[in-house]
Scaffold this motif. Structure first.
Motif, PDB file in Angstrom:
ATOM      1  N   GLU A   1     -24.445 -15.624  -1.171  1.00  0.00           N
ATOM      2  CA  GLU A   1     -24.533 -14.581  -0.150  1.00  0.00           C
ATOM      3  C   GLU A   1     -23.216 -14.461   0.577  1.00  0.00           C
ATOM      4  O   GLU A   1     -22.441 -15.426   0.622  1.00  0.00           O
ATOM      5  CB  GLU A   1     -25.598 -14.971   0.879  1.00  0.00           C
ATOM      6  CG  GLU A   1     -26.993 -14.614   0.454  1.00  0.00           C
ATOM      7  CD  GLU A   1     -28.012 -14.979   1.518  1.00  0.00           C
ATOM      8  OE1 GLU A   1     -28.531 -14.080   2.166  1.00  0.00           O
ATOM      9  OE2 GLU A   1     -28.266 -16.176   1.681  1.00  0.00           O
TER      10      GLU A   1
ATOM     11  N   ASP B   1     -24.469 -19.047   5.361  1.00  0.00           N
ATOM     12  CA  ASP B   1     -23.411 -19.765   4.651  1.00  0.00           C
ATOM     13  C   ASP B   1     -23.846 -19.880   3.194  1.00  0.00           C
ATOM     14  O   ASP B   1     -25.032 -19.689   2.896  1.00  0.00           O
ATOM     15  CB  ASP B   1     -23.249 -21.169   5.279  1.00  0.00           C
ATOM     16  CG  ASP B   1     -21.858 -21.725   5.071  1.00  0.00           C
ATOM     17  OD1 ASP B   1     -21.154 -21.221   4.174  1.00  0.00           O
ATOM     18  OD2 ASP B   1     -21.482 -22.662   5.790  1.00  0.00           O
TER      19      ASP B   1
ATOM     20  N   GLN C   1     -32.158 -27.594   4.370  1.00  0.00           N
ATOM     21  CA  GLN C   1     -33.594 -27.426   4.642  1.00  0.00           C
ATOM     22  C   GLN C   1     -34.259 -28.801   4.570  1.00  0.00           C
ATOM     23  O   GLN C   1     -33.699 -29.735   4.009  1.00  0.00           O
ATOM     24  CB  GLN C   1     -34.253 -26.580   3.542  1.00  0.00           C
ATOM     25  CG  GLN C   1     -33.817 -25.138   3.495  1.00  0.00           C
ATOM     26  CD  GLN C   1     -34.601 -24.332   2.454  1.00  0.00           C
ATOM     27  OE1 GLN C   1     -35.106 -24.882   1.481  1.00  0.00           O
ATOM     28  NE2 GLN C   1     -34.681 -23.025   2.667  1.00  0.00           N
TER      29      GLN C   1
ATOM     30  N   HIS D   1     -33.724 -23.532  -2.763  1.00  0.00           N
ATOM     31  CA  HIS D   1     -34.623 -24.051  -1.716  1.00  0.00           C
ATOM     32  C   HIS D   1     -35.135 -25.425  -2.137  1.00  0.00           C
ATOM     33  O   HIS D   1     -35.153 -25.759  -3.327  1.00  0.00           O
ATOM     34  CB  HIS D   1     -35.788 -23.089  -1.447  1.00  0.00           C
ATOM     35  CG  HIS D   1     -36.598 -22.710  -2.656  1.00  0.00           C
ATOM     36  ND1 HIS D   1     -37.737 -21.980  -2.578  1.00  0.00           N
ATOM     37  CD2 HIS D   1     -36.442 -22.980  -3.988  1.00  0.00           C
ATOM     38  CE1 HIS D   1     -38.246 -21.806  -3.786  1.00  0.00           C
ATOM     39  NE2 HIS D   1     -37.472 -22.406  -4.658  1.00  0.00           N
TER      40      HIS D   1
ATOM     41  N   TRP E   1     -40.937 -22.176   7.905  1.00  0.00           N
ATOM     42  CA  TRP E   1     -41.770 -21.357   7.022  1.00  0.00           C
ATOM     43  C   TRP E   1     -42.788 -22.271   6.378  1.00  0.00           C
ATOM     44  O   TRP E   1     -42.474 -23.443   6.113  1.00  0.00           O
ATOM     45  CB  TRP E   1     -40.909 -20.704   5.938  1.00  0.00           C
ATOM     46  CG  TRP E   1     -39.973 -19.746   6.579  1.00  0.00           C
ATOM     47  CD1 TRP E   1     -40.193 -18.431   6.771  1.00  0.00           C
ATOM     48  CD2 TRP E   1     -38.715 -20.053   7.164  1.00  0.00           C
ATOM     49  NE1 TRP E   1     -39.128 -17.889   7.447  1.00  0.00           N
ATOM     50  CE2 TRP E   1     -38.216 -18.856   7.702  1.00  0.00           C
ATOM     51  CE3 TRP E   1     -37.968 -21.210   7.311  1.00  0.00           C
ATOM     52  CZ2 TRP E   1     -37.008 -18.776   8.361  1.00  0.00           C
ATOM     53  CZ3 TRP E   1     -36.754 -21.144   7.967  1.00  0.00           C
ATOM     54  CH2 TRP E   1     -36.288 -19.932   8.485  1.00  0.00           C
TER      55      TRP E   1
ATOM     56  N   ARG F   1     -27.003 -20.508  -1.654  1.00  0.00           N
ATOM     57  CA  ARG F   1     -27.309 -19.081  -1.884  1.00  0.00           C
ATOM     58  C   ARG F   1     -25.998 -18.330  -2.137  1.00  0.00           C
ATOM     59  O   ARG F   1     -24.975 -18.622  -1.491  1.00  0.00           O
ATOM     60  CB  ARG F   1     -27.997 -18.464  -0.650  1.00  0.00           C
ATOM     61  CG  ARG F   1     -29.260 -19.181  -0.168  1.00  0.00           C
ATOM     62  CD  ARG F   1     -30.504 -18.702  -0.890  1.00  0.00           C
ATOM     63  NE  ARG F   1     -31.643 -19.574  -0.579  1.00  0.00           N
ATOM     64  CZ  ARG F   1     -32.649 -19.238   0.216  1.00  0.00           C
ATOM     65  NH1 ARG F   1     -32.688 -18.051   0.786  1.00  0.00           N
ATOM     66  NH2 ARG F   1     -33.633 -20.079   0.427  1.00  0.00           N
TER      67      ARG F   1
ATOM     68  N   SER G   1     -38.067 -26.288  -2.073  1.00  0.00           N
ATOM     69  CA  SER G   1     -39.374 -26.124  -2.743  1.00  0.00           C
ATOM     70  C   SER G   1     -39.236 -26.355  -4.253  1.00  0.00           C
ATOM     71  O   SER G   1     -40.237 -26.567  -4.940  1.00  0.00           O
ATOM     72  CB  SER G   1     -39.939 -24.720  -2.506  1.00  0.00           C
ATOM     73  OG  SER G   1     -39.958 -24.411  -1.141  1.00  0.00           O
TER      74      SER G   1
ATOM     75  N   TRP H   1     -35.770 -25.021   8.666  1.00  0.00           N
ATOM     76  CA  TRP H   1     -34.386 -24.572   8.581  1.00  0.00           C
ATOM     77  C   TRP H   1     -33.532 -25.544   9.406  1.00  0.00           C
ATOM     78  O   TRP H   1     -33.318 -25.342  10.598  1.00  0.00           O
ATOM     79  CB  TRP H   1     -34.303 -23.156   9.145  1.00  0.00           C
ATOM     80  CG  TRP H   1     -33.063 -22.413   8.846  1.00  0.00           C
ATOM     81  CD1 TRP H   1     -32.009 -22.831   8.094  1.00  0.00           C
ATOM     82  CD2 TRP H   1     -32.735 -21.108   9.304  1.00  0.00           C
ATOM     83  NE1 TRP H   1     -31.052 -21.866   8.040  1.00  0.00           N
ATOM     84  CE2 TRP H   1     -31.466 -20.786   8.773  1.00  0.00           C
ATOM     85  CE3 TRP H   1     -33.392 -20.162  10.104  1.00  0.00           C
ATOM     86  CZ2 TRP H   1     -30.847 -19.570   9.031  1.00  0.00           C
ATOM     87  CZ3 TRP H   1     -32.770 -18.961  10.356  1.00  0.00           C
ATOM     88  CH2 TRP H   1     -31.502 -18.664   9.815  1.00  0.00           C
TER      89      TRP H   1
END
Ligand code: FA5
Length: 339
Positions: free
Chosen positions: A199, A206, A211, A171, A278, A197, A173, A305
């Motif tokens: 995933e 993806d 971000q 991220h 977020w 990620r 962040s 996002w």
């Protein structure tokens, strides 16, 4: 006795290069010769003879000089005629057209977002794709045993010293603490960029997506500033003045309180609430990690996002289209040629 004009002009006529011309000039028109030299010879003449001789010398000099310049032009022209025959540039030949590049749609949105924030005097930072485990997790209050740190979520890079030496940032962040330190006390910055990620991929997931993080810290920064900034930014990005948003409580270790923000938008002819953002007030532990006293300072952080925003704006049913490099897809957006 005056030098013979015809003989001198014959010498000039025989010159065919710039070097020969230079030699001629020195000999017949330069300081050493002619006018100066000839005038010196006149000292023994009577005043009457001197007057006529002076005029003749001047005429001779002018004639040779005029002929010299004409010859110089002739030699230059011959040189360039020859050169141009060798180096023909046909300006009517059609140019070789290079294949045109297309910007990724996420880059187009990134540029819009950057303009918007620049207008509000935010710093722009891109950070780096590979960060330390501390930056990605510990600095933002994510403990080592948090599920997000698991290998099935996160892509680690190993080296000879450690199996988890670095991490592909999961991220934006991950840059909060480093940038708060860098910009304090002028603490308004954004970090747009890719995150990674580990995933399985589907239409909305993806291994890489985009971000943009934005952070503001100062004295007396409250949820009121938070809400105002959020509305202004979303109006700018969605290019509308009326935007309906809803906030739901959410948990992120680096904010307290934390929220999930949905925007109402029309998708496929139906109105829907879409998760796009977020955010939260920055957690005291993160402020402390950046060397700030949480009793004195406060701030907020948002994570937009971007990939989702792009999918919404261009009506994409599958975000993998943005990264699979299919030229037919990339070439179907004319605005992407404005690189
Ligand atoms: C974060 O990344 C936080 N850093 C966001 C944030 C910033 C919160 C600032 C507060 C303050 P999270 O890990 O939940 O949060 O990721 C945000 C969203 O990205 C997820 O909710 C999900 O919708 C989306 N996302 C997660 N994984 C993927 C993926 N593989 N592909 C596309 N989108 C994904």
């Amino acid at each position: 006795m005056l030098p013979n004009q015809d003989e001198i002009l014959a010498v000039l006529e025989n010159c065919s290069t710039e070097a020969e011309l230079k030699e001629f000039f020195v000999q017949y028109l330069g300081k050493k010769w002619s006018v100066n030299g000839l005038f010196k010879q006149m000292k023994d003449l009577s005043p009457e003879q001197r007057k006529t001789a002076g005029q003749e010398i001047k005429m001779l000099h002018d004639t040779i000089q005029t002929a010299f310049f004409a010859k110089q032009d002739e030699i230059k022209k011959a040189y360039w005629d020859e050169k141009l025959k060798e180096e023909i540039v046909d300006i009517s030949t059609p140019a070789n057209t290079l294949p045109r590049g297309y910007a990724n749609l996420q880059n187009l949105l990134r540029r819009n977002v950057e303009n918007l924030f620049q207008w509000m005097w935010f710093h722009i930072e891109y950070g780096k794709d590979l960060v330390s485990i501390q930056e990605n997790f510990e600095h933002v209050n994510i403990p080592a045993n948090h599920p997000a740190t698991e290998m099935h979520d996160t892509l680690y890079i190993k080296d000879e010293t450690h199996p988890k030496s670095k991490v592909l940032r999961t991220h934006t962040s991950a840059h909060q603490v480093e940038l708060i330190k860098k910009y304090w006390p002028s603490c308004k910055f954004i970090v747009p960029g890719k995150v990674y990620r580990n995933e399985s991929m589907d239409a909305s997931h993806d291994v890489v997506f985009w971000q943009v993080e934005w952070v503001v810290i100062g004295k007396w920064i409250t949820m009121k500033h938070f809400k105002h900034t959020m509305e202004e930014v979303l109006k700018g990005i969605l290019e509308t003045d009326s935007i309906e948003l809803r906030m739901r409580p959410a948990y992120f270790p680096f904010v307290e309180p934390g929220v999930e923000i949905d925007a109402k938008a029309e998708v496929g002819g139906k109105e829907k609430w879409l998760e796009i953002l977020w955010a939260g007030m920055i957690h005291p532990v993160v402020l402390e990690n950046a060397g700030l006293d949480p009793k004195e300072y406060s701030g907020f952080a948002f994570g937009l996002w971007m990939t989702r925003m792009v999918a919404l704006r261009y009506g994409l049913g599958d975000i993998r289209l943005l990264t699979n490099g299919d030229l037919r897809f990339l070439h179907s957006f004319p605005e992407a040629t404005t690189i």
